[in-house]
Design an enzyme around this catalytic site. Structure first.
Site, PDB file in Angstrom:
ATOM      1  N   GLU A   1      -5.791 -85.473 -38.859  1.00 11.67           N
ATOM      2  CA  GLU A   1      -5.974 -86.502 -39.895  1.00 11.67           C
ATOM      3  C   GLU A   1      -7.419 -86.578 -40.348  1.00 11.67           C
ATOM      4  O   GLU A   1      -7.696 -86.778 -41.533  1.00 11.67           O
ATOM      5  CB  GLU A   1      -5.515 -87.872 -39.364  1.00 11.67           C
ATOM      6  CG  GLU A   1      -5.499 -88.983 -40.398  1.00 11.67           C
ATOM      7  CD  GLU A   1      -6.807 -89.776 -40.518  1.00 11.67           C
ATOM      8  OE1 GLU A   1      -6.902 -90.642 -41.411  1.00 11.67           O
ATOM      9  OE2 GLU A   1      -7.737 -89.536 -39.712  1.00 11.67           O
TER      10      GLU A   1
ATOM     11  N   ASP B   1      -6.001 -86.566 -33.430  1.00 12.73           N
ATOM     12  CA  ASP B   1      -7.366 -86.028 -33.436  1.00 12.73           C
ATOM     13  C   ASP B   1      -8.407 -87.123 -33.562  1.00 12.73           C
ATOM     14  O   ASP B   1      -8.119 -88.242 -33.993  1.00 12.73           O
ATOM     15  CB  ASP B   1      -7.542 -85.002 -34.558  1.00 12.73           C
ATOM     16  CG  ASP B   1      -7.388 -85.590 -35.949  1.00 12.73           C
ATOM     17  OD1 ASP B   1      -6.500 -86.444 -36.143  1.00 12.73           O
ATOM     18  OD2 ASP B   1      -8.157 -85.199 -36.852  1.00 12.73           O
TER      19      ASP B   1
END
EC number: 3.4.11.4
Length: 412
Positions: free
Chosen positions: A178, A83
């Protein structure tokens, strides 16, 4: 295709996939773009020649580079996250390649007058002569952490095509979410099967990090009473003013914009509301565990004082710990830091050891039984339109991955 060309080809392709996570989503991963990206990486890991390539229902991608030595080498892992940050838009990223960068200001977007300048970013001239990749001034770049992810892919490809470099079994993992602190939430440490790992999620050349913040999040809901302002005397209670009052009790100088190094802070991330109700979200950070606990107690005490003043329903606090300083779990296996340090030195890279003023997946993974320091990737100015990455430094990061793998085999 040489290392540099492969890095540029993969990186510029990867950043065009929108993989921003979403804190308001309760799915895992939180956005479909991460699933799309994960599926692509599964195919490319197989193409490279890795084995045991999997993507589970939660979007975690894992793969194995089998050992090419008879020695008993500990299994090591390399991780990056799928991400990108939520701080600025990551949709329709248009990476701009600047070869042989002259070290001067770069106009990222003439129409919007977005200029990357050495005055604002003093480190910029140090990249003179490098190939750097910037945004077009309308999005973030996503080097955090697609630079690290690209470096792992390129390093694995290199090791497969250069069997003369001996190494033990290497595990690779790409994790979702994350950036919103959920990266390791569904990470299967046992299935990963490494003794320890490295996140490729750092910044400039030489970064080697194994200390992180202790971190907590605090959500405060302020409840007011709305009445017509013309007849509000002794009746109205303004929720937004309660939020302002709460913030006024926090030490002004203990905020991100006034702190550095090992200094902790309180950070107001968002404040939304009106007279009837306001919501404030804070993050609390400190390297020292005692100071960290003291900061949380301070928040609780302020809430208690305001409740005594305005009533229990006036302020509602929800606070939870997010991750802890990984140093505590890294110290017992200090050799993993030493090998990374020696790998950098052997490549004429000066290790820059400093605490992470943030968190990585490694912060949480270290407490889950997988000690995981963090290594540089070559990116600068993460999470915004001035983000850029040096391909030359990315190449160095690839070399560090290869050298770490080689040294573990050599020392076994």
């Amino acid at each position: 295709m040489n290392l540099k060309q492969e890095l540029i080809e993969r990186f510029t392709r990867y950043v065009k996939i929108d993989t921003q996570s979403n804190e308001d989503s309760h799915t895992v991963p939180t956005t479909p773009g991460q699933i799309e990206f994960g599926k692509l990486l599964v195919e490319e890991l197989k193409e490279i020649g890795l084995t045991e390539v999997t993507m589970d229902d939660n979007g975690y991608v894992m793969a194995t580079l089998p050992a090419n030595t008879d020695k008993d080498v500990p299994v090591i892992g390399f991780l990056a996250h799928l991400d990108t940050a939520t701080d600025f838009t990551g949709k329709n990223v248009k990476p701009q390649i600047h070869e042989n960068f002259d070290g001067n200001a770069i106009t990222l977007n003439e129409e919007l007058n977005v200029v990357l300048t050495p005055e604002q970013f003093p480190e910029l001239p140090s990249y003179k002569g490098h190939t750097i990749i910037t945004t077009d001034g309308t999005t973030l770049l996503g080097a955090d952490d697609k630079a690290g992810l690209t470096e792992i892919m390129v390093a694995m490809n290199y090791l497969i095509h250069n069997p003369q470099i001996k190494h033990g079994k290497i595990r690779v993992a790409f994790t979702p979410d994350e950036e919103i602190g959920r990266g390791p939430a569904h990470f299967d440490v046992e299935a990963f099967g490494a003794s320890f790992a490295y996140t490729m999620d750092g910044g400039p050349l030489g970064g080697l990090e194994y200390e992180s913040f202790n971190a907590a999040g605090a959500k405060l809901t302020f409840n007011g009473t709305n009445t017509h302002p013309g007849t509000a005397k002794n009746k109205m209670r303004n929720a937004t003013k309660l939020a302002m009052e709460f913030n006024s009790y926090l030490p002004v100088e203990e905020a991100p914009e006034y702190t550095e190094g090992y200094e902790g802070f309180y950070h107001l991330l968002s404040l939304n509301g009106d007279v009837e109700q306001s919501k404030a979200y804070y993050i609390i950070r400190d390297f020292d565990r005692e100071n960290f606990e003291a900061r949380k107690h301070n928040v609780e005490n302020i809430v208690k004082q305001m409740q005594e003043k305005y009533g229990r329903d006036a302020v509602v606090l929800e606070m939870n710990d997010q991750y802890y300083n990984m140093l505590e779990k890294i110290e017992p296996v200090r050799e993993i830091v030493d090998i990374a340090y020696e790998a950098m030195k052997s490549l004429n890279i000066e290790p820059n050891i400093h605490p992470i003023r943030g968190g990585t997946d490694g912060s949480q993974l270290s407490y889950m039984g997988l000690p995981t320091p963090n290594i540089f990737t070559g990116g600068e100015n993460y999470h915004g339109k001035f983000e850029y990455v040096s391909v030359d430094v990315m190449e160095k990061a690839v070399q560090v991955i290869i050298e770490i793998a080689r040294r573990f085999e050599e020392q076994a």
